[in-house]
Design an enzyme around this catalytic site. Structure first.
Site, PDB file in Angstrom:
ATOM      1  N   ARG A   1       0.838  -1.208   0.000  1.00  8.03           N
ATOM      2  CA  ARG A   1       0.000   0.000   0.000  1.00  8.03           C
ATOM      3  C   ARG A   1       0.868   1.250   0.000  1.00  8.03           C
ATOM      4  O   ARG A   1       0.634   2.211  -0.694  1.00  8.03           O
ATOM      5  CB  ARG A   1      -0.921   0.037   1.222  1.00  8.03           C
TER       6      ARG A   1
ATOM      7  N   GLN B   1      -9.804  12.243   6.136  1.00  9.30           N
ATOM      8  CA  GLN B   1     -10.105  10.826   6.348  1.00  9.30           C
ATOM      9  C   GLN B   1      -9.029   9.967   5.692  1.00  9.30           C
ATOM     10  O   GLN B   1      -9.028   8.759   5.846  1.00  9.30           O
ATOM     11  CB  GLN B   1     -11.460  10.488   5.715  1.00  9.30           C
TER      12      GLN B   1
ATOM     13  N   HIS C   1      -8.028   8.958  10.634  1.00  8.11           N
ATOM     14  CA  HIS C   1      -7.840   7.508  10.605  1.00  8.11           C
ATOM     15  C   HIS C   1      -6.372   7.101  10.660  1.00  8.11           C
ATOM     16  O   HIS C   1      -6.010   6.008  10.254  1.00  8.11           O
ATOM     17  CB  HIS C   1      -8.509   6.911   9.360  1.00  8.11           C
TER      18      HIS C   1
ATOM     19  N   CYS D   1       4.781   1.011  18.397  1.00  6.05           N
ATOM     20  CA  CYS D   1       5.237  -0.128  19.170  1.00  6.05           C
ATOM     21  C   CYS D   1       4.450  -0.112  20.476  1.00  6.05           C
ATOM     22  O   CYS D   1       4.222   0.949  21.048  1.00  6.05           O
ATOM     23  CB  CYS D   1       6.736   0.002  19.431  1.00  6.05           C
TER      24      CYS D   1
ATOM     25  N   GLY E   1     -14.237  16.006  -1.818  1.00  2.00           N
ATOM     26  CA  GLY E   1     -14.118  14.596  -2.170  1.00  2.00           C
ATOM     27  C   GLY E   1     -14.521  13.625  -1.073  1.00  2.00           C
ATOM     28  O   GLY E   1     -13.938  12.552  -0.958  1.00  2.00           O
TER      29      GLY E   1
ATOM     30  N   ASN F   1     -17.238  18.260  -5.056  1.00  7.42           N
ATOM     31  CA  ASN F   1     -17.364  16.838  -5.350  1.00  7.42           C
ATOM     32  C   ASN F   1     -17.714  16.658  -6.824  1.00  7.42           C
ATOM     33  O   ASN F   1     -18.469  17.458  -7.358  1.00  7.42           O
ATOM     34  CB  ASN F   1     -18.514  16.244  -4.515  1.00  7.42           C
TER      35      ASN F   1
HETATM   36 ZN   LIG Z   1       9.576  -0.954  20.979  1.00  8.78          ZN
END
Ligand SMILES: [Zn+2]
Length: 231
Positions: free
Chosen positions: A65, A96, A114, A122, A178, A204
């Site tokens: 990705r 978003q 998001h 971590c 959008g 849009n």
């Molecule tokens: Zn760590």
């Protein structure tokens, strides 16, 4: 595009951006027809359960990705918002999108609802930026680094949500770009802005289900409309 806005009448301006903004840079979208979740099962790649079961499989997916996003470049709409932010105070972005395109265009005040494809966290050491190609799957402490993204089943980061709500409820101009406007909680944003007295504008290619909330809907591509509008 005929709408002209006198931006000096507005003190705090929020751009609220969604998948359509990124799609114009050819970034693969997640939802909708042709979206990533039609090809991949999110249960296997984008939830905590999948990560706990097979972290490397999930990380490999996010590596792909990230590579796909890095092959795309911000479009003229991204650049127009970045230039606009540099030109005056009181400009923020609530997005978003997780692809970091606003950062790459040069924007500073960005609230990512998001999370970001370019941050990892971590369990022991918290969150940090990772702009590279996910070369390290593990932190130095041995924990797998989890993408700092809101996955399916995750709740939104409360601090981020509070920041977004505070920006939106104190803006006087709200420009949605959008977004389909149907995914909660983002679906409620134009209404919150409107109630707070902001003028709400939507950009849009197609009117959205939420168009009725906006004072104006400008139909067209962000990459074409924004450079003109923000001139
Ligand atoms: Zn760590």
């Amino acid at each position: 595009m005929s709408l002209k806005i006198n931006f000096s009448n507005y003190e705090n301006i929020v751009f609220f951006t969604g998948a359509g903004m990124s799609a114009e840079s050819n970034i693969p979208t997640y939802r909708g027809s042709g979206g990533i979740w039609h090809k991949y099962k999110f249960e296997e790649y984008a939830c905590q359960v999948a990560f706990d079961r097979d972290p490397e499989k999930v990380l490999e997916f996010h590596k792909i990705r990230r590579k796909a996003v890095l092959e795309c470049t911000p479009h003229n709409g991204h650049h127009a918002i970045a230039k606009f932010e540099r030109s005056r105070g009181g400009v923020s972005i609530v997005t978003q999108n997780i692809d970091g395109m606003h950062q790459r265009a040069g924007n500073i005040n960005i609230t990512e609802l998001h999370g970001s494809l370019f941050r990892v966290r971590c369990l022991n050491h918290g969150t940090h930026e990772d702009l590279g190609a996910f070369t390290e799957f593990k932190c130095s402490c041995g924990q797998y680094l989890r993408p700092d993204i809101t996955w399916f089943g995750d709740s939104l980061d409360q601090g981020v949500m509070e920041k977004a709500l505070s920006l939106i409820s104190s803006c006087d101009l709200f420009i949605s770009v959008g977004t389909s406007g149907v995914v909660w909680p983002a679906a409620g944003f134009p209404e919150i802005a409107k109630k707070a007295g902001a003028k709400c504008i939507e950009i849009n290619p197609e009117p959205s289900e939420m168009s009725y909330l906006y004072a104006e809907t400008i139909q067209g591509k962000a990459g074409e409309i924004l450079p003109d509008l923000l001139l």
